[in-house]
Write an enzyme that holds these catalytic residues in place. Structure first.
Site, PDB file in Angstrom:
ATOM      1  CD  GLU A  73      49.107  38.187 101.111  1.00 13.73           C
ATOM      2  OE1 GLU A  73      48.880  36.977 101.144  1.00 13.73           O
ATOM      3  OE2 GLU A  73      49.413  38.851 102.113  1.00 13.73           O
TER       4      GLU A  73
ATOM      5  NE  ARG B 182      46.412  32.749 109.892  1.00 14.98           N
ATOM      6  CZ  ARG B 182      47.655  32.743 109.427  1.00 14.98           C
ATOM      7  NH1 ARG B 182      48.217  33.857 108.987  1.00 14.98           N
ATOM      8  NH2 ARG B 182      48.367  31.628 109.431  1.00 14.98           N
TER       9      ARG B 182
ATOM     10  CE  LYS C  48      47.870  29.464 106.193  1.00 15.64           C
ATOM     11  NZ  LYS C  48      48.595  30.243 105.187  1.00 15.64           N
TER      12      LYS C  48
END
Length: 345
Positions: free
Chosen positions: A220, A82, A184
């Site tokens: 989210e 990621r 992220k």
């Protein structure tokens, strides 16, 4: 070194300086040799792109002490992959999985005295990150970068551990359509500070974000992923290009199917169809699982299983996940990386 004499069961999710952290610089087109340092201050050019243009990304993962004394890293290869995707999205040099995992293991072993003991409610949280640095002023990728990993002993993100919390739907957007929601990166979290503060001021644990395009679908939960379980026992995770592909989220999707026998789907979760779900929760490395008691929307609180008791499927998922992370339950192949630290001198 001696034990830090912390109250392991009373730790919050707060910063605490530990002994050593890993630092590696990217210069002249390649990563240099990394090193461990006692210095927890980074020395940056005032023109660093991380400071002005948000060119940075980070990861969050944990190390756990097992009953036999060994140390588990939970799916670090997924964090490494990621971070590669996040770096690529922001035009930063990627860190190989081997480099990433080795750096994390070095930090765990260098700070082993801060690793909470088996059976406590705490763990050792690792924060790897990459930032753009070096002398610069124009809007362009940085001339240099820093890859760093530090660690902090932490307790649960939400107070009370595995207890239902209530959340409120936010009027703000977490990320733009086709933006950086799936990466992220710090900007996503900076944008959540005001909505989260307003939610907590109204006595909610945090806010829930809807999709930025139509504002009709849940995406989210604060800084965590959302999941829900239907009345016909289907585990549902929101499907959206701006949802962060969480490692805990992916793990729960697999465990719900392979260990609990639930049907699993990644699908739209419409805010006006909450009655279709009997349980809901937030999940992530920091939160692990936080059961959602109710969601405030349109002037009313929709309650799922209970505001005070954890639903049976959420309870089982939490026990299964924590059991795997702590080494008490056999993990699916490749989920656990042992961190073999040398014996203290």
């Amino acid at each position: 070194m001696e034990d830090p004499k912390l109250d392991w069961d009373a730790l919050g999710f707060n910063y605490r300086k530990t002994d050593l952290r890993y630092v590696c610089h990217w210069r002249d087109g390649q990563w240099q040799t990394g090193y461990l340092t006692e210095d927890n201050q980074l020395h940056l050019s005032e023109g660093s792109t991380a400071l002005h243009y948000g060119q940075q990304c980070f990861e969050g993962m944990k190390a756990y002490r097992c009953k036999d004394g060994s140390i588990n890293l939970f799916r670090p290869d997924r964090n490494a992959e990621r971070m590669k995707r996040s770096c690529a999205r922001l035009l930063m040099p990627t860190v190989s999985a081997e480099h990433f995992i080795d750096a994390c293991k070095q930090v765990v072993c260098a700070n082993e005295r801060f690793l909470p003991p088996y059976g406590s409610a705490s763990s050792l949280y690792l924060r790897p990150f990459v930032i753009g640095v070096g002398d610069n002023i124009g809007i362009r990728t940085a001339p240099e970068f820093i890859f760093c990993v530090f660690c902090v002993p932490v307790g649960p993100l939400f107070k009370g551990g595995l207890q239902p919390s209530n959340f409120v739907i936010s009027d703000y957007d977490r990320a733009a359509p086709n933006g950086t929601g799936a990466a992220k990166v710090g900007g996503n979290y900076a944008a959540s500070l005001l909505p989260g503060t307003e939610a907590r001021a109204a006595n909610f644990a945090d806010c829930i974000y809807l999709d930025p395009m139509t504002h009709t679908k849940i995406e989210e939960v604060g800084s965590a992923n959302f999941f829900a379980i239907t009345h016909d026992n289907t585990f549902v995770a929101p499907r959206s290009p701006s949802v962060l592909q969480g490692i805990t989220r992916a793990s729960l999707l697999e465990l719900a199917s392979s260990r609990l026998g639930l049907r699993t789907v990644e699908d739209d979760v419409y805010i006006d169809n909450l009655s279709a779900y009997k349980e809901a929760g937030a999940c992530g490395t920091a939160a692990v699982i936080t059961p959602i008691g109710g969601i405030q929307y349109g002037g009313r609180l929709h309650v799922f299983h209970s505001e005070h008791e954890v639903g049976p499927f959420t309870q089982r998922l939490y026990a299964e996940l924590m059991g795997i992370q702590m080494g008490d339950i056999e993990a699916p192949a490749g989920w656990v990386e042992k961190c073999d630290c040398p014996a203290p001198q």
